[in-house]
Design a protein around this motif. Structure first.
Motif, short mmCIF file in Angstrom:
data_model
loop_
_atom_site.label_atom_id
_atom_site.label_comp_id
_atom_site.label_asym_id
_atom_site.label_seq_id
_atom_site.Cartn_x
_atom_site.Cartn_y
_atom_site.Cartn_z
N ALA A 4 32.85 -24.14 0.17
CA ALA A 4 34.30 -23.88 -0.17
C ALA A 4 35.14 -24.60 1.40
O ALA A 4 33.94 -24.29 2.55
CB ALA A 4 34.61 -22.49 -0.23
N THR A 408 34.15 -22.82 -14.96
CA THR A 408 34.51 -21.68 -13.65
C THR A 408 33.85 -20.67 -14.78
O THR A 408 33.98 -20.30 -16.02
CB THR A 408 35.78 -21.53 -13.37
OG1 THR A 408 36.15 -20.33 -13.80
CG2 THR A 408 36.35 -23.09 -13.15
N ARG A 422 34.20 -18.66 -10.11
CA ARG A 422 33.82 -19.72 -9.16
C ARG A 422 32.99 -20.94 -9.58
O ARG A 422 32.14 -20.68 -11.35
CB ARG A 422 32.58 -19.19 -8.25
CG ARG A 422 33.15 -18.42 -7.39
CD ARG A 422 31.98 -18.49 -5.79
NE ARG A 422 31.13 -18.11 -6.18
CZ ARG A 422 30.25 -17.49 -5.30
NH1 ARG A 422 30.85 -16.96 -3.97
NH2 ARG A 422 28.86 -16.65 -5.96
N LEU A 468 42.84 -21.02 -4.95
CA LEU A 468 41.21 -20.59 -4.89
C LEU A 468 41.37 -19.32 -3.18
O LEU A 468 41.58 -19.43 -2.60
CB LEU A 468 40.17 -21.59 -4.27
CG LEU A 468 40.15 -22.59 -5.16
CD1 LEU A 468 39.48 -23.60 -4.80
CD2 LEU A 468 39.05 -22.05 -6.12
N GLY A 472 35.94 -18.48 -2.54
CA GLY A 472 35.48 -19.69 -3.85
C GLY A 472 36.63 -19.45 -5.22
O GLY A 472 35.94 -19.64 -6.57
N LEU A 474 38.52 -18.63 -8.66
CA LEU A 474 40.20 -19.35 -9.14
C LEU A 474 40.42 -17.97 -9.91
O LEU A 474 40.75 -17.37 -10.66
CB LEU A 474 39.63 -20.58 -9.57
CG LEU A 474 40.53 -21.09 -10.48
CD1 LEU A 474 41.61 -21.90 -9.64
CD2 LEU A 474 39.88 -22.49 -11.86
#
Length: 617
Positions: A4, A408, A422, A468, A472, A474
């Motif tokens: 990240a 994700t 993630r 984010l 990392g 979302l």
């Protein structure tokens, strides 16, 4: 495992990549796994069929028999003229024949074109013309008439087969003249880059677009989930079992079916999502894992809450809910390294409600589910915490048709509720300068059929906005196209207000409006079961107005919910007026997508007069 990075050391994270768990498929297609399973585990149950009589046992189809039935259908389709590259519509509810036919088509190198069983003539006409469909399989005569009416001219289709008239048996009979070797040669010619599905977006706005998804896309998606999350699907070495009840025309449920076949999991089909039919199926089949959408978890929670209140145990349920949320949050903090986990008091309080509340919640899923996946739209944090505290950890993910479902996912053992996890291994997520979520990876589709290029430098611009966190994960914050700009120039993201209002037990759906208007307003629908329950508790069932909009006490209750939601936003973004609609937004009327997201433009068009009246007064 993942990387990240932000622009500078202290800047927000702008991009996250996760390394592959599995190598991309280099040869063959999806149908190969059917034959491999039959050769290695011929007696392992692959499909579960509904009981002949209510309450009876589910019947199983072994991997060997599943292979034989797929091959027999493929021979029949070949006898009817279906071959490599031919596009065939499959329009049916979720039933075993759907999965069998999909693999039969893939065995020939044909391309599957799923169509929702509730589609209108105009929608079907668009798909037939846009995809250049050669043949179609439907479930019943109503759908057959829809497809026939949608054809440009009589005789356009090579074949139109109807499941309820026994077309599967007829195709098997017709296939006797085609050798197994011919099907084997066609299957051997399929490559990972070959098109498996033309999946049309359900679309919250605009015309549906055909997403070209390859055999390799689906293989990458399913094999990654099996490798990284497969151990969650069952405990104690039992064979994982899954009940598919979402529409198989939706890429999410299609992915579920393919994952079960590739992973050797027992797959059952339930054609209806209505709680009255779904819950008995869950209770009798007793799956070990659940793939669902937030709507299902919301309905289960709401029903549990109403049952407790009706039994005079509403206070007990509320205490159990709070204890579950606190327990799950403490465990979440421990997994993230920011806490020590539930303390002695929290553990004791949690154990008190195990038998009275939590075990009953798990029983709704059949009693064996300990983990689940939610997709289609984000699951709200409080609901995820409750179910985790009740013993069912819900792994929320994010994806689109264009990403072959999930792009994700929550890492096993490190769920962060309120996020969608993630990037899936083999994928990268980037936050563009305007906040839009961009993705790339092995599951990103091949592009739109006959459409403009969708990929720039390998990146897919999703149309969703998000951020984010430093680790990392979302967080989806809205849709770019959903941003409302009032006549005063104020930009309003409706998702926060809509989500908060939908948490109210009486509110089923909410649509916030206000584009080019002086202020923000809302259309609300009321859950009829929740309304009847609320009126019973108040002893008002005998004198309550028939129409929700005419119920002054109800409007006062909803006004309090609106006032509470408005505390989340500025005065300029707050809801100044609302209207209670007489009926809910439905899939059948085209006002919701199959994953139960609102089609905003369709709702605004259907209720244009109501919206005008809101601002006129």
């Amino acid at each position: 495992m993942y990387a990240a990075r932000g622009e500078n050391g202290g800047d927000p994270v702008r991009e996250v990549s996760v390394a592959r768990l599995v190598a991309p498929q280099v040869s063959g297609g999806l149908a190969d796994s059917v034959h491999q399973a039959a050769e290695t585990h011929p007696d392992r149950p692959q499909l579960a069929l509904e009981p002949v009589e209510a309450g009876g046992p589910w019947r199983t189809v072994t991997a060997g028999r599943f292979r034989d039935e797929v091959l027999a259908l493929a021979r029949g389709l070949r006898a009817e003229g279906v071959g490599p590259g031919d596009r065939v519509v499959l329009m049916s509810r979720t039933r075993p024949e759907w999965t069998l036919l999909a693999y039969a088509l893939w065995s020939l190198g044909a391309e599957l074109v799923p169509v929702y069983p509730t589609s209108s003539i105009e929608q079907v006409r668009w798909v037939l013309a846009d995809a250049g469909v050669r043949a179609a399989v439907v479930e019943h005569s109503g759908q057959a008439m829809t497809v026939a009416a949608a054809c440009a001219a009589p005789g356009t289709l090579l074949g139109l087969w109807q499941l309820d008239l026994g077309c599967a048996d007829e195709l098997v009979e017709r296939g006797a003249e085609v050798t197994e070797d011919e099907v084997r040669r066609l299957r051997a010619a399929v490559r990972p880059e070959s098109t498996a599905v033309i999946c049309y977006t359900s679309g919250t706005t605009g015309t549906a677009k055909g997403c070209v998804i390859s055999h390799g896309n689906l293989a990458a998606e399913c094999d990654t989930l099996i490798a990284g999350w497969g151990h969650l699907l069952a405990t104690d070495g039992a064979q994982p079992s899954v009940l598919a009840f979402l529409p198989l025309a939706h890429c999410y449920c299609l992915m579920v079916a393919v994952t079960c076949v590739r992973g050797g999991y027992l797959l059952a089909h339930q054609p209806e999502m209505a709680p009255a039919l779904l819950l008995p199926a869950l209770a009798s089949f007793r799956p070990t894992f659940l793939f669902a959408v937030p709507y299902v978890f919301e309905r289960i929670f709401d029903e549990a809450c109403r049952e407790a209140e009706a039994a005079g145990q509403g206070a007990l349920f509320e205490k159990a809910r709070a204890a579950a949320v606190a327990h799950a949050q403490a465990r979440e903090e421990r997994a993230a390294g920011t806490g020590h986990g539930p303390g002695p008091v929290a553990r004791l309080r949690h154990s008190v409600y195990e038998r009275a509340v939590y075990s009953r919640v798990r029983a709704v899923f059949g009693g064996r589910v300990r983990a689940a996946v939610s997709g289609g739209s984000p699951l709200r944090r409080e609901l995820g915490l409750f179910f985790a505290g009740a013993g069912v950890t819900v792994y929320d993910g994010y994806g689109l048709t264009e990403t072959t479902a999930a792009v994700t996912a929550q890492p096993p053992g490190r769920v962060r509720f309120g996020t969608v996890g993630r990037p899936l291994p083999g994928s990268t997520v980037r936050i563009a300068d305007d906040g839009e979520v961009w993705v790339r990876g092995d599951t990103v589709f091949q592009g739109y059929l006959h459409g403009p290029p969708a990929l720039a430098g390998g990146w897919l611009a999703t149309g969703d906005t998000g951020r984010l966190d430093p680790d990392g994960y979302l967080v989806i914050t809205g849709r770019k196209k959903d941003i409302i700009i009032t006549s005063g120039g104020k930009s309003v993201s409706p998702q926060l207000l809509e989500e908060r209002l939908r948490r109210h037990p009486l509110i089923a759906q909410c649509l916030v409006v206000g584009d080019d208007r002086p202020y923000v307003a809302a259309l609300l629908t009321v859950d009829p079961e929740a309304l009847a329950h609320w009126r019973r508790l108040r002893g008002a069932s005998g004198r309550a107005p028939a129409a929700p909009a005419d119920d002054a006490e109800l409007r006062a209750q909803l006004q309090r919910a609106v006032n509470q939601a408005n505390t989340l936003v500025s005065r300029a973004e707050s809801i100044r007026a609302f209207e209670v609609l007489p009926v809910d937004f439905t899939l059948q009327e085209g006002l919701m997508t199959p994953s139960f997201k609102l089609r905003r433009s369709a709702v605004a068009h259907a209720y244009a007069d109501v919206i005008e009246a809101l601002y006129a007064r």
